[in-house]
Design a protein around this motif. Structure first.
Motif, PDB file in Angstrom:
ATOM      1  N   MET A   8       0.239   8.136  13.647  1.00  0.00           N
ATOM      2  CA  MET A   8       0.802   8.656  12.396  1.00  0.00           C
ATOM      3  C   MET A   8       2.112   7.948  12.054  1.00  0.00           C
ATOM      4  O   MET A   8       2.335   7.564  10.909  1.00  0.00           O
ATOM      5  CB  MET A   8       1.044  10.165  12.501  1.00  0.00           C
ATOM      6  CG  MET A   8      -0.207  10.989  12.506  1.00  0.00           C
ATOM      7  SD  MET A   8      -1.061  10.948  10.939  1.00  0.00           S
ATOM      8  CE  MET A   8       0.146  11.713   9.900  1.00  0.00           C
ATOM      9  N   LEU A   9       2.977   7.756  13.039  1.00  0.00           N
ATOM     10  CA  LEU A   9       4.253   7.082  12.796  1.00  0.00           C
ATOM     11  C   LEU A   9       4.051   5.621  12.402  1.00  0.00           C
ATOM     12  O   LEU A   9       4.677   5.125  11.464  1.00  0.00           O
ATOM     13  CB  LEU A   9       5.150   7.192  14.034  1.00  0.00           C
ATOM     14  CG  LEU A   9       5.688   8.588  14.345  1.00  0.00           C
ATOM     15  CD1 LEU A   9       6.416   8.592  15.684  1.00  0.00           C
ATOM     16  CD2 LEU A   9       6.596   9.067  13.238  1.00  0.00           C
ATOM     17  N   ILE A  10       3.176   4.935  13.111  1.00  0.00           N
ATOM     18  CA  ILE A  10       2.903   3.530  12.796  1.00  0.00           C
ATOM     19  C   ILE A  10       2.254   3.411  11.415  1.00  0.00           C
ATOM     20  O   ILE A  10       2.627   2.544  10.615  1.00  0.00           O
ATOM     21  CB  ILE A  10       2.024   2.887  13.891  1.00  0.00           C
ATOM     22  CG1 ILE A  10       2.837   2.745  15.178  1.00  0.00           C
ATOM     23  CG2 ILE A  10       1.481   1.536  13.442  1.00  0.00           C
ATOM     24  CD1 ILE A  10       2.027   2.302  16.368  1.00  0.00           C
ATOM     25  N   GLY A  11       1.287   4.275  11.127  1.00  0.00           N
ATOM     26  CA  GLY A  11       0.626   4.243   9.824  1.00  0.00           C
ATOM     27  C   GLY A  11       1.598   4.505   8.685  1.00  0.00           C
ATOM     28  O   GLY A  11       1.555   3.837   7.653  1.00  0.00           O
ATOM     29  N   THR A  12       2.495   5.456   8.872  1.00  0.00           N
ATOM     30  CA  THR A  12       3.497   5.753   7.850  1.00  0.00           C
ATOM     31  C   THR A  12       4.411   4.560   7.631  1.00  0.00           C
ATOM     32  O   THR A  12       4.717   4.198   6.487  1.00  0.00           O
ATOM     33  CB  THR A  12       4.325   6.986   8.261  1.00  0.00           C
ATOM     34  OG1 THR A  12       3.443   8.095   8.419  1.00  0.00           O
ATOM     35  CG2 THR A  12       5.376   7.313   7.223  1.00  0.00           C
ATOM     36  N   CYS A  13       4.845   3.933   8.714  1.00  0.00           N
ATOM     37  CA  CYS A  13       5.712   2.755   8.602  1.00  0.00           C
ATOM     38  C   CYS A  13       4.997   1.607   7.893  1.00  0.00           C
ATOM     39  O   CYS A  13       5.591   0.933   7.048  1.00  0.00           O
ATOM     40  CB  CYS A  13       6.186   2.306   9.980  1.00  0.00           C
ATOM     41  SG  CYS A  13       7.386   3.420  10.708  1.00  0.00           S
ATOM     42  N   VAL A  14       3.736   1.384   8.202  1.00  0.00           N
ATOM     43  CA  VAL A  14       2.975   0.299   7.574  1.00  0.00           C
ATOM     44  C   VAL A  14       2.837   0.534   6.076  1.00  0.00           C
ATOM     45  O   VAL A  14       3.057  -0.375   5.265  1.00  0.00           O
ATOM     46  CB  VAL A  14       1.586   0.150   8.243  1.00  0.00           C
ATOM     47  CG1 VAL A  14       0.663  -0.727   7.422  1.00  0.00           C
ATOM     48  CG2 VAL A  14       1.741  -0.405   9.647  1.00  0.00           C
ATOM     49  N   LEU A  71       4.758   2.416   4.095  1.00  0.00           N
ATOM     50  CA  LEU A  71       6.062   2.282   3.447  1.00  0.00           C
ATOM     51  C   LEU A  71       6.509   0.829   3.359  1.00  0.00           C
ATOM     52  O   LEU A  71       7.047   0.399   2.328  1.00  0.00           O
ATOM     53  CB  LEU A  71       7.105   3.103   4.199  1.00  0.00           C
ATOM     54  CG  LEU A  71       7.008   4.614   4.010  1.00  0.00           C
ATOM     55  CD1 LEU A  71       8.015   5.327   4.904  1.00  0.00           C
ATOM     56  CD2 LEU A  71       7.223   4.986   2.571  1.00  0.00           C
ATOM     57  N   LEU A  72       6.293   0.067   4.405  1.00  0.00           N
ATOM     58  CA  LEU A  72       6.658  -1.347   4.369  1.00  0.00           C
ATOM     59  C   LEU A  72       5.835  -2.110   3.329  1.00  0.00           C
ATOM     60  O   LEU A  72       6.367  -2.982   2.638  1.00  0.00           O
ATOM     61  CB  LEU A  72       6.506  -1.983   5.747  1.00  0.00           C
ATOM     62  CG  LEU A  72       7.555  -1.565   6.778  1.00  0.00           C
ATOM     63  CD1 LEU A  72       7.219  -2.141   8.154  1.00  0.00           C
ATOM     64  CD2 LEU A  72       8.940  -1.981   6.343  1.00  0.00           C
ATOM     65  N   CYS A  73       4.555  -1.788   3.201  1.00  0.00           N
ATOM     66  CA  CYS A  73       3.726  -2.428   2.171  1.00  0.00           C
ATOM     67  C   CYS A  73       4.239  -2.080   0.774  1.00  0.00           C
ATOM     68  O   CYS A  73       4.314  -2.956  -0.091  1.00  0.00           O
ATOM     69  CB  CYS A  73       2.275  -1.990   2.309  1.00  0.00           C
ATOM     70  SG  CYS A  73       1.403  -2.761   3.680  1.00  0.00           S
ATOM     71  N   LEU A  74       4.575  -0.816   0.564  1.00  0.00           N
ATOM     72  CA  LEU A  74       5.098  -0.417  -0.743  1.00  0.00           C
ATOM     73  C   LEU A  74       6.412  -1.130  -1.049  1.00  0.00           C
ATOM     74  O   LEU A  74       6.627  -1.601  -2.167  1.00  0.00           O
ATOM     75  CB  LEU A  74       5.303   1.091  -0.795  1.00  0.00           C
ATOM     76  CG  LEU A  74       4.047   1.929  -0.957  1.00  0.00           C
ATOM     77  CD1 LEU A  74       4.367   3.401  -0.803  1.00  0.00           C
ATOM     78  CD2 LEU A  74       3.392   1.664  -2.285  1.00  0.00           C
ATOM     79  N   LEU A  75       7.286  -1.210  -0.077  1.00  0.00           N
ATOM     80  CA  LEU A  75       8.572  -1.875  -0.296  1.00  0.00           C
ATOM     81  C   LEU A  75       8.413  -3.377  -0.473  1.00  0.00           C
ATOM     82  O   LEU A  75       9.097  -3.998  -1.281  1.00  0.00           O
ATOM     83  CB  LEU A  75       9.526  -1.577   0.860  1.00  0.00           C
ATOM     84  CG  LEU A  75      10.011  -0.135   0.963  1.00  0.00           C
ATOM     85  CD1 LEU A  75      10.791   0.062   2.253  1.00  0.00           C
ATOM     86  CD2 LEU A  75      10.836   0.238  -0.240  1.00  0.00           C
ATOM     87  N   ARG A  76       7.527  -3.979   0.274  1.00  0.00           N
ATOM     88  CA  ARG A  76       7.357  -5.441   0.249  1.00  0.00           C
ATOM     89  C   ARG A  76       6.673  -5.918  -1.034  1.00  0.00           C
ATOM     90  O   ARG A  76       7.042  -6.938  -1.599  1.00  0.00           O
ATOM     91  CB  ARG A  76       6.553  -5.885   1.476  1.00  0.00           C
ATOM     92  CG  ARG A  76       6.116  -7.320   1.488  1.00  0.00           C
ATOM     93  CD  ARG A  76       7.306  -8.264   1.595  1.00  0.00           C
ATOM     94  NE  ARG A  76       6.882  -9.637   1.713  1.00  0.00           N
ATOM     95  CZ  ARG A  76       6.809 -10.479   0.681  1.00  0.00           C
ATOM     96  NH1 ARG A  76       7.111 -10.076  -0.519  1.00  0.00           N
ATOM     97  NH2 ARG A  76       6.429 -11.718   0.852  1.00  0.00           N
ATOM     98  N   PHE A  77       5.664  -5.194  -1.494  1.00  0.00           N
ATOM     99  CA  PHE A  77       4.841  -5.669  -2.602  1.00  0.00           C
ATOM    100  C   PHE A  77       5.174  -5.035  -3.951  1.00  0.00           C
ATOM    101  O   PHE A  77       4.439  -5.218  -4.912  1.00  0.00           O
ATOM    102  CB  PHE A  77       3.357  -5.473  -2.280  1.00  0.00           C
ATOM    103  CG  PHE A  77       2.919  -6.266  -1.080  1.00  0.00           C
ATOM    104  CD1 PHE A  77       2.966  -7.641  -1.091  1.00  0.00           C
ATOM    105  CD2 PHE A  77       2.481  -5.627   0.066  1.00  0.00           C
ATOM    106  CE1 PHE A  77       2.572  -8.381   0.020  1.00  0.00           C
ATOM    107  CE2 PHE A  77       2.076  -6.346   1.173  1.00  0.00           C
ATOM    108  CZ  PHE A  77       2.129  -7.721   1.148  1.00  0.00           C
ATOM    109  N   THR A  78       6.259  -4.291  -4.030  1.00  0.00           N
ATOM    110  CA  THR A  78       6.703  -3.731  -5.305  1.00  0.00           C
ATOM    111  C   THR A  78       7.892  -4.550  -5.794  1.00  0.00           C
ATOM    112  O   THR A  78       8.887  -4.691  -5.094  1.00  0.00           O
ATOM    113  CB  THR A  78       7.100  -2.255  -5.144  1.00  0.00           C
ATOM    114  OG1 THR A  78       5.971  -1.526  -4.645  1.00  0.00           O
ATOM    115  CG2 THR A  78       7.519  -1.659  -6.469  1.00  0.00           C
TER     116      THR A  78
END
Length: 75
Positions: free
Chosen positions: A43-49, A51-58
Motif C-alpha cells: 500500500m505504501l509503495i503503491g501510494t508513492c508510485v 503520487l510520483l507519477c502524478l507529480l512527474r507527468f503533470t
C-alpha cells in the motif's frame, strides 16, 4: 459533457481503476489478514508510485482539480 464531469487525463482515471481493482483483489483473497505486513508495504509503495507519477507527468500550471487553487497572499 463527460469532460466536464471527469476532470483530468484518462491515465489519472486509469490509475484509479487499477488501484481499485488491486485493492478488491487483495481484499477478496484476504491478503490484508494473512500477510498484513506485506499488504501495508504494498500500500505504501503503491501510494508513492501513484503520487510520483502524478507529480512527474503533470505540467506546471495544468488544472487537476475542479476549482482553481488560489495562493493566499494576505500575509
Amino acid at each position: 459533457m463527460l469532460g466536464k464531469i471527469f476532470l483530468g487525463k484518462f491515465w489519472h482515471w486509469a490509475m484509479l481503476a487499477v488501484a481499485t481493482a488491486l485493492l478488491w483483489l487483495a481484499g477478496s483473497n484476504r491478503f490484508h489478514v494473512r500477510e498484513f505486513n506485506w499488504f501495508v508495504i504494498a500500500m505504501l509503495i503503491g501510494t508513492c508510485v501513484v503520487l510520483l507519477c502524478l507529480l512527474r507527468f503533470t505540467r506546471p500550471g495544468e488544472q487537476i482539480t475542479r476549482d482553481r487553487i488560489v495562493e493566499d497572499v494576505s500575509e
